[in-house]
Write an enzyme that holds these catalytic residues in place. Structure first.
Site, PDB file in Angstrom:
ATOM      1  N   THR A   1       7.048 -21.660  26.618  1.00  7.08           N
ATOM      2  CA  THR A   1       6.097 -20.659  27.118  1.00  7.08           C
ATOM      3  C   THR A   1       5.078 -21.285  28.066  1.00  7.08           C
ATOM      4  OG1 THR A   1       6.352 -19.464  25.055  1.00  7.08           O
ATOM      5  CG2 THR A   1       4.411 -18.940  26.369  1.00  7.08           C
TER       6      THR A   1
ATOM      7  N   ASP B   1       2.439 -28.209  21.585  1.00  8.65           N
ATOM      8  CA  ASP B   1       3.160 -26.930  21.480  1.00  8.65           C
ATOM      9  C   ASP B   1       2.214 -25.953  20.775  1.00  8.65           C
ATOM     10  OD1 ASP B   1       5.302 -25.024  21.431  1.00  8.65           O
ATOM     11  OD2 ASP B   1       5.665 -25.523  19.332  1.00  8.65           O
ATOM     12  N   SER B   2       2.603 -24.692  20.764  1.00  7.69           N
ATOM     13  CA  SER B   2       1.794 -23.702  20.056  1.00  7.69           C
ATOM     14  C   SER B   2       1.908 -23.874  18.535  1.00  7.69           C
ATOM     15  CB  SER B   2       2.254 -22.301  20.438  1.00  7.69           C
ATOM     16  OG  SER B   2       3.634 -22.173  20.188  1.00  7.69           O
TER      17      SER B   2
ATOM     18  N   TYR C   1       2.172 -18.129  21.185  1.00  3.26           N
ATOM     19  CA  TYR C   1       1.613 -17.925  22.520  1.00  3.26           C
ATOM     20  C   TYR C   1       2.437 -16.896  23.310  1.00  3.26           C
ATOM     21  CZ  TYR C   1      -1.174 -22.344  22.514  1.00  3.26           C
ATOM     22  OH  TYR C   1      -2.069 -23.363  22.273  1.00  3.26           O
ATOM     23  N   GLY C   2       3.703 -16.773  22.925  1.00  3.52           N
ATOM     24  CA  GLY C   2       4.705 -16.117  23.784  1.00  3.52           C
ATOM     25  C   GLY C   2       4.477 -14.655  24.093  1.00  3.52           C
TER      26      GLY C   2
ATOM     27  N   CYS D   1       6.728 -26.964  24.955  1.00  3.51           N
ATOM     28  CA  CYS D   1       6.643 -25.527  24.705  1.00  3.51           C
ATOM     29  C   CYS D   1       7.206 -24.807  25.918  1.00  3.51           C
ATOM     30  CB  CYS D   1       5.173 -25.155  24.491  1.00  3.51           C
ATOM     31  SG  CYS D   1       4.889 -23.378  24.337  1.00  3.51           S
TER      32      CYS D   1
ATOM     33  N   CYS E   1      13.043 -22.086  24.105  1.00  6.32           N
ATOM     34  CA  CYS E   1      11.787 -22.186  23.356  1.00  6.32           C
ATOM     35  C   CYS E   1      12.014 -23.321  22.371  1.00  6.32           C
ATOM     36  CB  CYS E   1      11.553 -20.867  22.621  1.00  6.32           C
ATOM     37  SG  CYS E   1      10.278 -20.934  21.366  1.00  6.32           S
ATOM     38  N   THR E   2      11.033 -24.204  22.237  1.00  4.80           N
ATOM     39  CA  THR E   2      11.251 -25.401  21.426  1.00  4.80           C
ATOM     40  C   THR E   2      11.354 -25.103  19.930  1.00  4.80           C
ATOM     41  OG1 THR E   2       8.865 -25.766  21.560  1.00  4.80           O
ATOM     42  CG2 THR E   2      10.257 -27.026  23.069  1.00  4.80           C
ATOM     43  N   HIS E   3      11.043 -23.880  19.534  1.00  9.79           N
ATOM     44  CA  HIS E   3      11.262 -23.510  18.132  1.00  9.79           C
ATOM     45  C   HIS E   3      12.744 -23.246  17.823  1.00  9.79           C
ATOM     46  CE1 HIS E   3       6.928 -22.837  18.029  1.00  9.79           C
ATOM     47  NE2 HIS E   3       6.981 -22.554  16.740  1.00  9.79           N
TER      48      HIS E   3
ATOM     49  N   GLU F   1       8.350 -20.418  12.151  1.00 12.02           N
ATOM     50  CA  GLU F   1       7.055 -20.897  11.614  1.00 12.02           C
ATOM     51  C   GLU F   1       6.960 -20.630  10.113  1.00 12.02           C
ATOM     52  OE1 GLU F   1       4.188 -22.423  13.083  1.00 12.02           O
ATOM     53  OE2 GLU F   1       5.368 -22.809  14.882  1.00 12.02           O
TER      54      GLU F   1
HETATM   55  N1  DGL Z   1       7.599 -23.370  21.083  1.00 14.94           N
HETATM   56  C1  DGL Z   1       7.034 -22.337  21.922  1.00 14.94           C
HETATM   57  C2  DGL Z   1       7.922 -22.144  23.135  1.00 14.94           C
HETATM   58  O1  DGL Z   1       8.674 -23.073  23.396  1.00 14.94           O
HETATM   59  C3  DGL Z   1       6.753 -21.162  21.081  1.00 14.94           C
HETATM   60  C4  DGL Z   1       6.184 -20.070  21.794  1.00 14.94           C
HETATM   61  C5  DGL Z   1       5.166 -19.244  21.132  1.00 14.94           C
HETATM   62  O2  DGL Z   1       4.198 -19.790  20.661  1.00 14.94           O
HETATM   63  O3  DGL Z   1       5.340 -18.044  21.196  1.00 14.94           O
HETATM   64  O4  DGL Z   1       7.923 -21.180  23.856  1.00 14.94           O
END
Ligand code: DGL
Length: 271
Positions: free
Chosen positions: A75, A10-11, A42-43, A73, A186-188, A152
């Site tokens: 994204t 993931d990011s 990353y998004g 992730c 989004c996994t966050h 984060e």
């Molecule tokens: N966990 C990432 C996702 O599921 C986070 C995206 C990001 O880094 O912006 O999209």
């Protein structure tokens, strides 16, 4: 049987929502996690940059000779799954398809909400997958660029006034649309589950894309006879591209075990 590890990336730390469920469902599997904490989020980035980063993330994980890669992730799954599947000879799993299946199952009124990063929403990947499974489903999608930085930075607990206000602003049109299922695309976002759930109300099913993906991966590994098949618990290792301390502290709270001895920093630009 295949004793090789599963690579997960993931990011940042959001992918741990998938790791937690993978570890619960398949405790015997070795997991190698990479969180690109030096380059998160990353998004908001372009498709080209997301693909370039994702290729490096996969190249790093492939140095462990994994039997499968899990893109934990939203994204990267929405932007680069097809590219990564084409370029790799091992199975590569993303979160979009499992989440679409869950949404199609969960909705009664055919109105589904979707929140994700700008890149995920721009891709239209969730809508296409849901339409294929349940034609005519009305999807109300909203990009929520401030949510990943909040998570984060550990700002995801109920009572946090900033997190509550931001979630309320983003979700107002989604609640207005009368959805009965909401994809946390989004996994966050599962870390914000309590705040999101309180805002949307108890009649809306919340779909955790990381957890859905973990179930999907377990099924696919079973089907391909790719499970490790050993009696003892697997090893879990964590790699990040920035400070290990912040990641270890949040990851330990989130996973419910002290993982600080298993977190290492790497230079992802070398891959
Ligand atoms: N966990 C990432 C996702 O599921 C986070 C995206 C990001 O880094 O912006 O999209």
């Amino acid at each position: 049987m295949d004793p090789r590890p599963i690579g997960v990336f993931d990011s940042g730390l959001g992918g741990l929502t998938a790791v937690r469920e993978l570890a619960r469902l398949m405790p015997e599997e070795d997991l190698v996690y990479f969180g690109d904490t030096g380059r998160v989020p990353y998004g908001g980035r372009s498709r080209d940059t997301i693909i370039r980063y994702a290729r490096q993330d996969v190249a790093f994980l492939r140095s462990f000779d994994p039997k499968a890669i899990v893109i934990a992730c939203g994204t990267v799954s929405a932007t680069a799954l097809d590219v990564l599947q084409r370029e790799n000879s091992i199975p590569v799993f993303g979160v979009v398809e499992p989440a679409a299946h869950a949404a199609a199952r969960a909705t009664g009124n055919g109105r589904v909400g979707l929140i994700g990063t700008k890149a995920s929403i721009r891709s239209g990947a969730y809508e296409r997958a849901i339409e294929a499974l349940r034609p005519g489903t009305e999807v109300t999608a909203k990009a929520c660029p401030l949510l990943v930085p909040l998570v984060e930075n550990g700002r995801f607990r109920p009572g946090d006034p900033v997190a509550e206000q931001v979630v309320g602003e983003y979700l107002a049109p989604v609640r207005e649309a009368g959805v009965d299922a909401l994809i946390l695309g989004c996994t966050h976002y599962p870390l914000l589950r309590d705040i999101v759930g309180a805002y949307m109300g108890p009649s809306v099913s919340l779909i955790d894309v990381g957890a859905q993906c973990a179930h999907w991966v377990a099924e696919q590994l079973d089907r391909g006879s790719l499970r490790a098949g050993r009696p003892d618990a697997g090893r879990r290792r964590y790699f990040v591209s920035d400070s290990t301390e912040d990641f270890a502290a949040l990851a330990s709270i989130f996973l419910g075990e002290d993982v600080s001895a298993e977190v290492e920093r790497i230079d992802i630009t070398q891959y």
